[in-house]
Motif scaffolding. Structure first.
Motif, mmCIF file in Angstrom:
data_model
loop_
_atom_site.group_PDB
_atom_site.id
_atom_site.type_symbol
_atom_site.label_atom_id
_atom_site.label_comp_id
_atom_site.label_asym_id
_atom_site.label_seq_id
_atom_site.Cartn_x
_atom_site.Cartn_y
_atom_site.Cartn_z
ATOM 1 N N LYS A 53 0.308 9.914 -6.020
ATOM 2 C CA LYS A 53 0.949 10.443 -5.187
ATOM 3 C C LYS A 53 1.114 8.889 -4.237
ATOM 4 C CE LYS A 53 -1.602 14.407 -4.271
ATOM 5 N NZ LYS A 53 -0.355 15.466 -4.554
ATOM 6 N N SER A 54 1.917 9.169 -3.958
ATOM 7 C CA SER A 54 2.823 7.908 -2.896
ATOM 8 C C SER A 54 1.320 7.703 -1.971
ATOM 9 C CB SER A 54 4.048 8.840 -1.999
ATOM 10 O OG SER A 54 4.183 7.723 -0.617
ATOM 11 N N GLN A 64 1.619 8.822 1.503
ATOM 12 C CA GLN A 64 0.723 10.415 1.380
ATOM 13 C C GLN A 64 -1.774 10.225 0.997
ATOM 14 O OE1 GLN A 64 2.360 12.920 -1.036
ATOM 15 N NE2 GLN A 64 1.443 14.499 -0.167
ATOM 16 N N GLN A 102 5.129 13.644 8.551
ATOM 17 C CA GLN A 102 5.628 14.421 7.308
ATOM 18 C C GLN A 102 5.447 14.988 6.239
ATOM 19 O OE1 GLN A 102 7.319 10.465 5.425
ATOM 20 N NE2 GLN A 102 5.594 10.103 6.942
ATOM 21 N N PHE A 103 4.563 14.965 6.703
ATOM 22 C CA PHE A 103 3.673 15.663 4.686
ATOM 23 C C PHE A 103 3.006 16.914 5.031
ATOM 24 C CE2 PHE A 103 3.155 10.633 4.380
ATOM 25 C CZ PHE A 103 4.297 10.709 3.417
ATOM 26 N N ASP A 104 3.142 17.713 3.958
ATOM 27 C CA ASP A 104 2.555 19.369 4.100
ATOM 28 C C ASP A 104 1.076 18.771 4.135
ATOM 29 O OD1 ASP A 104 5.343 20.580 4.160
ATOM 30 O OD2 ASP A 104 4.965 20.936 1.800
ATOM 31 N N THR A 105 0.348 17.830 3.222
ATOM 32 C CA THR A 105 -1.216 17.690 2.862
ATOM 33 C C THR A 105 -0.336 16.138 2.481
ATOM 34 O OG1 THR A 105 -0.677 18.077 -0.085
ATOM 35 C CG2 THR A 105 -0.779 20.064 1.643
ATOM 36 N N ILE A 106 -1.749 16.096 2.674
ATOM 37 C CA ILE A 106 -2.492 14.600 3.074
ATOM 38 C C ILE A 106 -3.697 14.710 2.431
ATOM 39 C CG2 ILE A 106 -1.360 13.493 4.845
ATOM 40 C CD1 ILE A 106 -3.360 13.663 6.371
ATOM 41 N N GLU A 154 -7.867 17.153 -0.581
ATOM 42 C CA GLU A 154 -6.210 17.243 0.218
ATOM 43 C C GLU A 154 -6.071 18.079 0.646
ATOM 44 O OE1 GLU A 154 -1.959 17.491 -2.267
ATOM 45 O OE2 GLU A 154 -3.526 16.994 -3.171
#
Length: 156
Positions: free
Chosen positions: A39-40, A43, A120-124, A136
């Motif tokens: 993952k980034s 995130q 900005q993310f759907d999930t973290i 997550e």
């Protein structure tokens, strides 16, 4: 099962558990998690605790790629000045060990601010309560489960 995972299950919040081999020699637990999960680092979030002059604790959840902005956190929680919490105090208040502190399922519910970059993310991903274990979930679900708020508390 950790208190963090139990909290997500009990609330019936959609989530995924990610387990990876934790290397005790890793320089950064958070960057290690991001790399292991593919993952980034923007995130994957770390959970940090800060304290005011009276010793009251606050939780900040910021990307592992960045740092906590203590002044911004103080402003968000309406505190005069904050410093990083003593690791022993953080462990005692949360019930987790440093490097595995989850924002979920803490022993005491502390004021929590999630860095607004999470939106900005759907999930973290955040720690699921021990080193080598991540959970997550959607940022909105994290806020719902912790009673937290969103704010600009991280910096590049």
């Amino acid at each position: 099962m950790t208190p963090a995972i139990n909290a997500a299950k009990k609330a019936k919040v959609p989530h995924q558990i990610h387990q990876y081999h934790h290397d005790p020699a890793a320089e950064s637990y958070g960057l290690e998690a991001a790399e292991a999960l593919g993952k980034s680092p923007q995130q994957v979030f770390k959970t940090l605790l800060a304290a005011d002059d009276a010793g009251k604790l606050y939780v900040a959840v910021v990307p592992v790629a960045g740092k906590l902005d203590l002044k911004a956190l103080a402003k968000a929680v309406k505190a005069k000045k904050l410093v990083m919490a003593n690791p022993a105090d953080a462990e005692k208040a949360t019930g987790y060990v440093v490097g595995g502190i989850s924002p979920l399922g803490q022993k005491k519910r502390l004021p929590l601010v999630l860095d607004d970059s999470a939106s900005q993310f759907d999930t973290i991903c955040v720690s699921a309560g021990r080193r080598g274990l991540e959970i997550e979930l959607a940022p909105a679900d994290l806020l719902k489960l912790t009673g937290g708020s969103l704010g600009p508390v991280g910096r590049g």
